[in-house]
Design an enzyme around this catalytic site. Structure first.
Site, PDB file in Angstrom:
ATOM      1  CD  GLN A 191      -2.809  -1.038   2.572  1.00  0.00           C
ATOM      2  OE1 GLN A 191      -2.999  -2.051   3.361  1.00  0.00           O
ATOM      3  NE2 GLN A 191      -3.456   0.196   2.906  1.00  0.00           N
ATOM      4  CG  PHE A 222      -8.409  -5.172   3.819  1.00  0.00           C
ATOM      5  CD1 PHE A 222      -9.622  -4.278   3.164  1.00  0.00           C
ATOM      6  CD2 PHE A 222      -8.285  -6.335   3.366  1.00  0.00           C
ATOM      7  CE1 PHE A 222     -10.149  -5.118   1.913  1.00  0.00           C
ATOM      8  CE2 PHE A 222      -8.909  -7.234   2.419  1.00  0.00           C
ATOM      9  CZ  PHE A 222      -9.985  -6.364   1.673  1.00  0.00           C
ATOM     10  NE  ARG A 304      -7.013   7.828  12.030  1.00  0.00           N
ATOM     11  CZ  ARG A 304      -7.653   8.794  11.346  1.00  0.00           C
ATOM     12  NH1 ARG A 304      -8.970   8.964  11.635  1.00  0.00           N
ATOM     13  NH2 ARG A 304      -6.943   9.524  10.259  1.00  0.00           N
ATOM     14  NE  ARG A 336     -12.596  -0.502   4.984  1.00  0.00           N
ATOM     15  CZ  ARG A 336     -13.249  -1.243   3.703  1.00  0.00           C
ATOM     16  NH1 ARG A 336     -13.568  -2.586   3.859  1.00  0.00           N
ATOM     17  NH2 ARG A 336     -13.940  -0.627   2.963  1.00  0.00           N
ATOM     18  CG  PHE A 338      -4.549   3.773  11.640  1.00  0.00           C
ATOM     19  CD1 PHE A 338      -3.857   2.993  10.938  1.00  0.00           C
ATOM     20  CD2 PHE A 338      -4.029   4.856  12.379  1.00  0.00           C
ATOM     21  CE1 PHE A 338      -2.451   3.090  10.834  1.00  0.00           C
ATOM     22  CE2 PHE A 338      -2.874   5.196  12.205  1.00  0.00           C
ATOM     23  CZ  PHE A 338      -1.817   4.345  11.398  1.00  0.00           C
ATOM     24  CB  ALA A 503      -5.267   7.917   6.624  1.00  0.00           C
ATOM     25  CD  GLU A 707      -9.009   4.398   7.904  1.00  0.00           C
ATOM     26  OE1 GLU A 707      -8.235   3.780   8.540  1.00  0.00           O
ATOM     27  OE2 GLU A 707      -8.923   5.817   7.528  1.00  0.00           O
TER      28      GLU A 707
END
Lengths: 779, 486
Positions: A191, A222, A304, A336, A338, A503, A707
Site C-alpha cells: 500500500q 486493508f 487515533r 481499516r 486504525f 487513512a 474506513e
C-alpha cells in the site's frame, strides 16, 4: 462509471505480482521463523540448509549489507532477528531456492537453538512489567476530576477487545530484479511503495533512487500492507542483490497468518458521569493497546484511538489516556479504522452501561448527546459541520427505528426460544493522516498528441477504486470521456515520496493532486485558445464532452484539435502537481490541534435474532445512512460502505484471533479463523447516502469513504447484547469481543453450567421420575 | 517439477486435449499456474476455505458432460484423466458473458482476487439441469467463496440480474446448451466436449485398468478419495508423491439396496448423497442438514468413505452415519468383511483397518419408516466451518415409548463418539421431560471434551446438552418445545 479493472477481474486477466511470466533464473524465497515467542538465540547454523537440493543461498542477519532495520517509525524491528527473538515465527534466516518447495524443504535443515524465555501476550501484564513503547499519551477537555462532583450517575467498567486478521485474499508477495549497476526493480503488493522503497534502500545500504518500486494492484490490503509489505519486499531485494538473480517471495496463507501483524487488541477501563436527564458530563478512559513486539505504526494507531474516544458525542470534561504495550506477538499494525474503532467501542460500552443505570433506553442517551456545530473534539478541534443529528434523525425516519423497536419487543414477548435485539450505531470519523506531514500527494498527467491521457499518482489500487476515481476526476476536469484516461501503475520513479494509500485519504490527496495537474494543463490550453480564438478577458473557455466552448457556445475546436494545436505550438502537455491538505496541524505536546480536514458522519440500525437454545445468531438487517458529501462514484462508494460494514461485523462477532499463552497463533488457518461468508451477512442490507451534503475539501465535493463504514459493525455487538439481555434480564455482562456463539451461549446459560455438567440441570422439574437412573462411568 | 518418471494424464483443458506429465499427487492448481501459466486461477488459502482457485471439472455421462465447481487446491492432477477441466481462461469470450457483465455492472468486484473463482461457480449454475439462478442457488454457488471486499450483496445482486436475463430470454428451462452458447453465456466449444472426451477415453484406453482386487493399492501410502481433508493435512507431502486415485474404481461408486441395507459406494460424494432419492427416504431432511456441511465446491469432492476413514473426531458425515448405525464393507484383495462404524474407531485417528484394506461401501440399515433422524451442528460461523460440537440422533417411538435410539456426537472425544450408554438407557423410556433430562445427564458422563481453538471444554459440554434438547424438540415436536427447557 464502473471500476476500471472490473472487466479484467471477471476474466481473470488482472495481473498480480506473481502472475507475470517468471523471469529467467527466478529464485523463490522461503523464510525461517522462530519456533518460540521469546528467547535468546544460542545458535543459528544454516550450513546444512545451504547444501540442500536446489538451494542457491541461505542468508542471516550477518549477510545484510545495509541496516538490519525495518521499523517505520522507531528503529526497533530487525529484518532478521539476531541475539533475541520476540515473537513466534519471527524471521531468523531466509532461503533462496530454485522452487518454493525446495526452499521450504530446506528450512527443516536450519539448525537453531534458542533458550526460551517467558512470553507476555496480555497488554496489562506487559504494562505492569514496564514493557511499553514510546510514551503514554493523553488528551483532556475541561476538568474531569472536578466534574465527577456534579454527576448524578457514575458508571465504571472494562472492555476487552479482540484483534483482527486482515485476510487480504492475496497474501504478502514481491518480486525483485537486479538491474545494471547498483539498481534494483521491485514489484510489490504494498500500500506504500515509498515505504517499501525506503525499507529496501535501508536494508541494502543504497540511496533511494537506486530502488524502483512498482505496484499494479493489490489483492486486498486493508492496512495490512501499509508498512508490513516492506519486509517481504526487502527479503526479495536482498536475495536479488546478493545472488544476482531475480527473486520472488510469496507467503503461504499459514505463514502470512503467523508472521504478520493484525488489528491491535485493546483492554480498556472507562468511567462515565451523567446527569439525571441523560447529559454526558464527564468521561475518563484508559487504553492498554497490545502493540505486539515492536512499534510499527502502534503510536499513530493509539493516537487515533484517543482522537475517536468520544465518537460523535459531546463530552465537556474528558480525560483519555493510552499506552502501547509491548508483548511477544507479531507487531500489530494498521487495519481499516486504525485505532478509531477501539476508541469508539469503549464510549459505546460506557453509554450502554450508563443508560442501564439511568433506566433510559440506550438510543435516547446516545441521541441527546450527539455533537452539534461548535462542540469540541478531545483534540481541541471544533466540529464545523456536524451531521451527527442529521444522519441519526434522517436514518431513524428513513428506516423507521420506532417500528424496529416495536418489532423487536413484540417478538421477544411472543418467543421463548429466540430473542431479538437492535442497536443504533452513529459514527464520526476524522479524515486525514494524524501525522500531518503525510497529508501530501503528487500526480503526473501526460496528454498525448492523439488526445489520450496517462495519469500517475501515489495512490495504490487495492480494490477500493482509486484508479477509477482518479480517472473520473481527470476526465471531468479535462472535459473528456473517461475511456481517454489510463491510470498507470504506482511507481516510485514517476511519483516520489508518496504517502501510503491509507487513512481513507487516497482519493482526497491523490485526486486533488491530479485535479491540480489537470488545472495546470488546462491553464496552458486556455491561454492557447485565447490567442487562437482572439478571446477577450471576459470570455470563458471550457471543454465539455471533448468540445471547446466559449461562453457556453460550441466552437469548431475539439479536444483532439486542441491537443494537436498545442503540440505544434510547443505547449507543454504534461504536468506534475502536488497537493497538501490545507489548514491542518497538531501539537503532540499539548494534545491540541486541528488534525482533521473534515469528519464523516453516519448512522446504522442493526437488528439481530439470537437462538436462545444454541447461542447462535443471525444478523437480520443493517440499515445505513451514510454521509458521503456528493458521491463521486456511487457504485464504488457503495462497495466501500458494504465491504467496510462486513469487516466490522466480522470483527465484532466471529473473527476470533486466538493466541496461546506461549504466543502461538491457534487460529492459524482459514479453517479456524473465520471471516464473513455469504450466509453470514444480513439478508436485508440497505445503504443510503445523505442527500444535499457537500464537502468543499473533497474533489468534486466528495467525502472519504474507506474506513468509516467499518465502525457501523460495532452496532451488532450492542444489538446482540440487547437480545441476550431480553433473555437473562439486566445483568453485568462483560464488554468482551468478539461476541462469538460461545460467549453468547455462556452469557445466556453460564449460570447453569455446573448443573449441566453435573447432570442436575432440570432435576428439580422431574425429581419424581429419577428413581431408575442407571449408573455409568465416564467414557 | 516434471520428472522423467511422471505419468502422463490425458484430459481436456478448455478447448484443447492435453497430455500432461505430472506427479500424480500434484495439485491441479499448481499444474495450471506453474506448468500451463494459466494464472487466472488464484491461490488464496490452499485448504478449500476461500474458493479463489475454483475450476469446473466435467465428467462424461452418456451423451453429455456433467460439470461441477471444485477447489483445484485439493484435487490431484491424476483425477483429471479423461475429464474436462474448464478454467477462467476458457471463459474469455469475445465479449463479457452475462455473468461477467453483471458483476461489472453491479460493482461486485473490487480487488478482483476472488472474482475468477466466483465467475466459475456462478457459471457452474448454468451447467446444471435445469438452470436455477434463484437467490438460494446463487448463495449456494457462493458458499465456498470468501470475498473480503464487497460484503456479498452486490454479488447476490449480480446473480439476480442473470436470473432475470435468463427468465426474459426463456433460457434454462429446459436446459439447452446451444441457446446458452448462442446467448453468449458459454463458450461454443462446450458443445464439442462429449465427443472430445470420448476420443480421449478410447485412445487412452482409460478408465480401464487393474481392478480393485488386483491392484497394488494394498499398502499404498496415499490413497485419495475426495482429497478434501488429506490435502489440507498433508498437502506438501502429497503434491510431490505418487497417489492412488480411488476414483477409478467404479465399484466404489453408486448406491443400491441389498440385504436390508442401503449400500452407498465409499466414493459417494456429499452432493450426490443430498439428492439421492433412496437416501431421502431414510433421511428426508438431508438437504437441510447438508446446508451446514462444507460448501457446494467441497461437497462435490468430499466422499462418505473419505470422511469415515479420515477419522476426524468432528466429521459431520461420520456423526450422522454413526447415529444411523452404519456398517462398513471392507475389502482386502478378494476378501470382504463387514464392520460396524460404531466400533471402527479405536483412538485418535486409529482405525480398525489394516493398511491393505479399503472401505468400499457404507451400508445403512433400512429401518421402519417411522424412524426419524436429526442432525445438529454449532460452529463459529454457521456455514463452511468445522463444528465445535455436532451430533445426530435417530429415534423411533412405539406405543408411546422410545423404541429405538441412535446417538452420536463429535468434538467431545478423541473419536467420533457413539453414545451407546445414553442411547441404550433411552430405549423403553416414556416421552416426557424427565427422559430428556436423563439423556442430558448420561451424555455428560460419556463425553470428554477438551478446550481448543473451537471452544472451551465447558462450552462443548453445554452444547451437547443444548443439542440433545434440540434433537428431542425437532424429532418430537408434538411432545416438546424449546421453551420447556429454558
Amino acid at each position: 462509471m464502473k471500476h476500471l479493472d472490473a472487466a479484467l477481474h471477471t476474466r481473470g486477466e488482472s495481473a498480480y505480482v506473481d502472475d507475470g511470466t517468471p523471469p529467467d533464473g527466478l529464485l523463490h524465497a522461503a523464510v525461517f521463523g522462530s519456533p518460540v515467542a521469546h528467547g535468546v538465540v544460542r545458535r543459528l547454523d544454516v550450513t546444512a540448509a545451504r547444501q540442500r537440493e536446489g538451494v542457491v543461498a541461505v542468508l542471516t542477519a550477518a549477510d545484510i549489507p545495509g541496516d538490519n532495520q525495518v521499523g517505520p517509525i522507531l528503529a526497533d524491528e530487525p529484518l532478521l532477528a539476531t541475539e533475541t527473538v520476540h515473537f513466534r515465527s519471527q524471521p531468523l534466516a531466509v532461503v533462496y531456492a530454485e522452487s518454493p518447495e525446495m526452499g521450504r524443504a530446506a528450512l527443516a535443515a536450519i539448525d537453531c537453538d534458542i533458550d526460551e524465555l517467558p512470553a507476555i501476550t496480555d497488554p496489562r501484564q506487559a504494562f505492569a512489567a514496564g514493557e511499553i513503547i514510546d510514551r503514554p499519551r493523553q488528551l483532556t477537555l475541561g476538568d474531569v476530576d472536578a466534574a465527577w462532583e456534579i454527576c448524578d450517575v457514575i458508571v465504571e467498567g472494562k472492555c476487552d477487545l479482540g484483534g483482527q486478521e486482515h485476510v487480504y485474499l492475496e497474501t504478502q508477495r514481491a518480486r525483485a530484479w537486479p538491474l545494471e549497476g547498483d539498481n534494483l526493480r521491485l514489484q510489490s503488493s504494498t500500500q506504500s511503495p515509498y515505504a517499501t522503497q525506503r525499507t529496501v534502500a535501508r536494508v541494502l545500504g543504497l540511496p533511494l533512487h537506486r530502488i524502483e518500486v512498482d505496484v499494479q494492484r493489490l489483492g486486498g490490503g486493508f492496512g495490512g500492507k501499509e508498512d508490513q509489505a516492506s519486509p517481504w519486499a526487502a527479503f526479495a531485494a536482498l536475495g536479488a542483490r546478493l545472488t544476482g538473480r531475480p527473486v520472488e517471495l510469496v507467503l503461504r496463507r499459514d505463514e502470512d497468518l503467523a508472521m504478520t501483524g493484525k488489528r491491535h487488541p485493546y483492554q480498556a477501563d472507562f468511567k462515565l458521569g451523567l446527569s439525571e436527564a441523560g447529559e454526558i458530563l464527564a468521561y475518563e478512559a484508559r487504553f492498554f493497546q497490545n502493540a505486539g513486539c515492536s512499534a510499527d505504526l502502534s503510536m499513530p494507531v493509539l493516537d487515533r484511538t484517543l482522537f475517536h474516544s468520544n465518537n460523535c458525542y459531546r463530552i465537556p470534561h474528558l480525560r483519555v489516556w493510552g499506552v502501547c504495550c509491548r508483548t511477544h506477538l507479531p507487531s500489530n499494525t494498521a487495519f481499516r479504522g486504525f485505532g478509531g474503532p477501539q476508541g469508539m467501542f469503549v464510549i459505546e460500552a460506557a453509554l450502554h452501561k450508563g443508560a442501564a443505570a439511568l433506566g433510559m433506553p440506550r438510543e435516547e442517551l446516545q441521541r441527546r448527546n450527539l455533537m452539534v456545530n461548535g462542540d469540541l473534539f478531545p483534540y481541541g478541534q471544533r466540529v464545523l459541520e456536524s451531521r451527527a443529528e442529521r444522519t441519526w434523525d434522517e436514518g431513524a425516519a428513513l428506516f423507521d427505528l420506532a417500528a424496529m423497536g416495536r418489532r423487536v419487543e413484540a417478538h421477544n414477548a411472543e418467543h421463548l426460544g429466540s430473542k431479538k435485539g437492535y442497536a443504533v450505531m452513529p459514527i464520526c470519523f476524522g479524515i486525514s493522516f494524524t501525522a500531518t506531514h503525510m497529508n501530501q500527494a503528487g500526480a503526473l498527467v501526460h496528454v498525448y498528441t492523439d488526445g489520450s491521457v496517462s495519469v500517475s499518482t501515489g495512490g495504490v489500487e487495492m480494490g477500493q477504486g482509486i484508479s477509477t476515481n482518479v480517472a473520473a476526476i481527470v476526465a471531468r476536469s479535462l472535459g473528456i470521456a473517461p475511456r481517454r484516461v489510463k491510470v498507470e501503475s504506482t511507481n516510485t520513479t514517476r511519483i516520489a515520496n508518496m504517502s501510503a494509500s491509507a487513512a481513507s485519504s487516497t482519493t482526497l490527496l491523490n485526486g486533488n493532486a491530479a485535479l491540480l495537474a489537470c488545472h495546470s494543463i488546462r491553464r496552458r490550453l486556455d491561454a492557447l485558445l485565447a490567442e487562437k480564438l482572439s478571446l477577450t478577458a471576459d470570455q470563458v473557455v471550457s471543454v465539455l464532452d471533448e468540445q471547446v466552448l466559449v461562453d457556453g457556445e460550441a466552437t469548431d475546436w475539439t479536444w483532439n484539435r486542441l491537443v494537436q494545436e498545442a503540440y505544434f505550438a510547443r505547449v507543454a502537455l504534461s504536468a506534475h502537481e502536488h497537493f497538501a491538505t490545507p489548514n491542518i496541524w497538531f501539537d503532540a505536546v499539548s494534545g491540541k490541534g486541528r488534525p482533521f480536514a473534515y469528519h464523516v458522519f453516519g448512522s446504522a440500525l442493526t437488528e439481530v435474532t439470537v437462538d436462545v437454545l444454541r447461542g447462535t445468531y443471525t444478523i437480520d438487517r443493517v440499515k445505513i445512512l451514510h454521509d458521503l458529501g456528493r458521491p463521486l462514484n456511487r457504485s464504488i462508494d457503495l462497495g466501500q460502505v458494504e465491504g467496510g460494514l462486513a469487516q466490522g461485523l466480522g470483527w465484532m462477532t466471529l473473527e476470533d484471533l486466538r493466541y496461546g499463552d506461549d504466543g502461538r497463533l491457534e487460529s492459524h488457518a482459514l479453517a479456524t479463523y473465520k471471516v464473513p461468508d455469504v450466509y453470514f451477512m444480513p439478508e436485508d442490507l440497505e445503504v443510503r447516502f445523505l442527500e444535499n451534503a457537500g464537502n468543499p475539501l473533497g474533489p468534486f465535493h466528495n467525502k472519504a469513504v474507506g474506513e468509516p463504514p467499518l465502525m457501523y459493525g460495532i452496532g451488532v455487538f450492542f444489538a446482540l447484547r440487547h437480545a441476550i439481555e431480553a433473555y437473562v434480564g439486566e445483568v453485568s455482562l462483560p464488554y468482551a469481543t468478539p461476541l462469538t456463539p460461545e460467549r453468547v451461549l455462556m452469557q445466556l446459560h453460564g449460570r447453569r453450567l455446573a448443573d449441566i455438567v453435573a447432570g442436575t440441570d432440570g432435576q428439580e422439574a422431574d425429581a419424581s421420575s429419577q428413581d431408575e437412573e442407571p449408573s455409568l462411568t465416564t467414557a | 517439477m516434471l520428472s522423467e518418471s511422471s505419468p502422463t494424464y490425458c484430459f481436456l483443458l478448455n478447448d484443447r486435449i492435453v497430455a500432461a506429465a505430472a506427479p500424480s499427487g500434484q495439485l491441479v492448481l499448481d499444474f495450471l499456474r506453474r506448468h500451463r501459466r494459466q494464472v487466472g486461477t488464484k491461490e488464496g488459502c490452499k485448504e478449500g476455505d476461500c474458493g479463489a482457485c475454483v475450476v469446473l471439472v466435467g465428467e462424461l455421462d452418456d451423451d453429455r458432460v456433467r460439470y461441477q465447481p471444485i477447489t483445484s487446491c485439493l484435487m490431484p492432477v491424476a483425477e483429471l484423466a479423461g475429464k474436462h477441466l474448464v478454467t477462467i481462461e476458457g471463459l474469455r469470450l469475445a465479449s463479457l458473458t452475462p455473468i461477467q457483465q453483471a458483476i461489472v455492472d453491479e460493482g461486485a468486484t473490487q480487488c478482483g482476487f476472488c472474482t475468477p473463482g466466483i465467475v466459475i461457480s456462478l457459471t457452474a449454475l448454468l451447467l446444471q439441469e435445469p438452470v436455477d439462478f434463484d437467490p438460494a442457488s446463487v448463495r449456494r454457488a457462493l458458499s465456498g467463496h470468501l470475498c473480503r471486499c464487497t460484503g456479498y450483496r452486490s454479488l447476490l445482486a449480480s446473480g439476480e440480474v442473470v436470473r432475470r436475463r435468463l427468465e426474459d430470454a426463456g433460457v434454462g428451462h429446459p436446459w439447452d446448451l446451444e441457446r446458452l452458447i448462442d446467448d453468449g453465456h458459454l463458450p461454443a466449444w462446450l458443445a464439442e466436449a462429449p465427443s472430445l472426451l470420448r476420443s480421449i477415453q478410447s485412445a487412452d484406453g482409460s478408465p480401464v485398468g487393474p481392478t480393485l482386487e488386483q491392484d497394488a493399492v494394498a499398502g499404498h501410502p496415499w490413497r485419495v478419495a475426495g482429497g478434501t481433508d488429506i490435502y489440507v493435512q498433508r498437502g506438501d507431502d502429497l503434491a510431490r508423491s505418487a497417489v492412488e486415485v480411488l476414483g477409478r474404481y467404479p465399484e466404489m461408486r453408486g448406491i443400491h439396496r441389498a440385504d436390508g441395507h442401503l449400500r452407498l459406494g465409499a466414493l459417494t460424494t456429499f452432493e450426490e448423497l443430498t439428492h439421492q432419492p433412496q437416501v431421502l427416504e431414510l433421511i428426508p431432511d438431508m438437504a437441510q442438514h447438508m446446508h451446514w456441511i462444507a460448501s457446494w465446491q467441497i461437497r462435490n469432492r468430499a466422499t462418505l468413505g473419505g470422511n469415515v476413514v479420515n477419522a476426524s473426531p468432528i466429521g459431520d458425515m461420520t456423526i450422522l452415519l454413526l447415529a444411523l448405525e452404519a456398517e462398513l464393507a471392507i475389502r482386502r484383495g478378494e476378501d470382504m468383511r463387514q464392520q460396524a462404524l460404531a466400533t471402527f474407531y479405536k483412538g485418535y485417528k486409529e482405525l480398525e483397518l489394516e493398511m491393505d484394506e479399503v472401505v468400499t461401501e457404507i451400508c445403512l440399515p433400512v429401518r421402519d419408516p417411522a424412524t426419524k433422524v436429526h442432525f445438529e451442528k454449532v460452529s463459529k460461523r454457521k456455514t463452511l466451518d468445522i463444528a465445535t460440537v455436532n451430533s445426530a440422533m435417530r429415534l423411533r417411538l412405539q406405543d408411546g415409548l422410545i423404541a429405538e435410539v441412535g446417538l452420536a456426537a463429535g468434538g467431545v472425544a478423541p473419536v467420533p463418539l457413539f453414545l451407546k450408554n445414553t442411547a441404550k438407557a433411552l430405549v423403553g423410556q416414556a416421552v416426557e421431560k424427565a427422559t430428556v433430562h436423563l439423556a442430558c445427564r448420561l451424555a455428560q458422563q460419556e463425553i470428554a471434551p477438551i478446550s481448543d481453538v473451537r471452544g472451551s471444554a465447558d462450552y462443548k459440554r453445554m452444547l451437547v446438552h443444548q443439542q440433545l434438547i434440540a434433537h428431542f424438540c425437532q424429532l418430537l415436536p408434538q411432545h416438546f418445545s424449546v421453551g420447556d427447557f429454558l
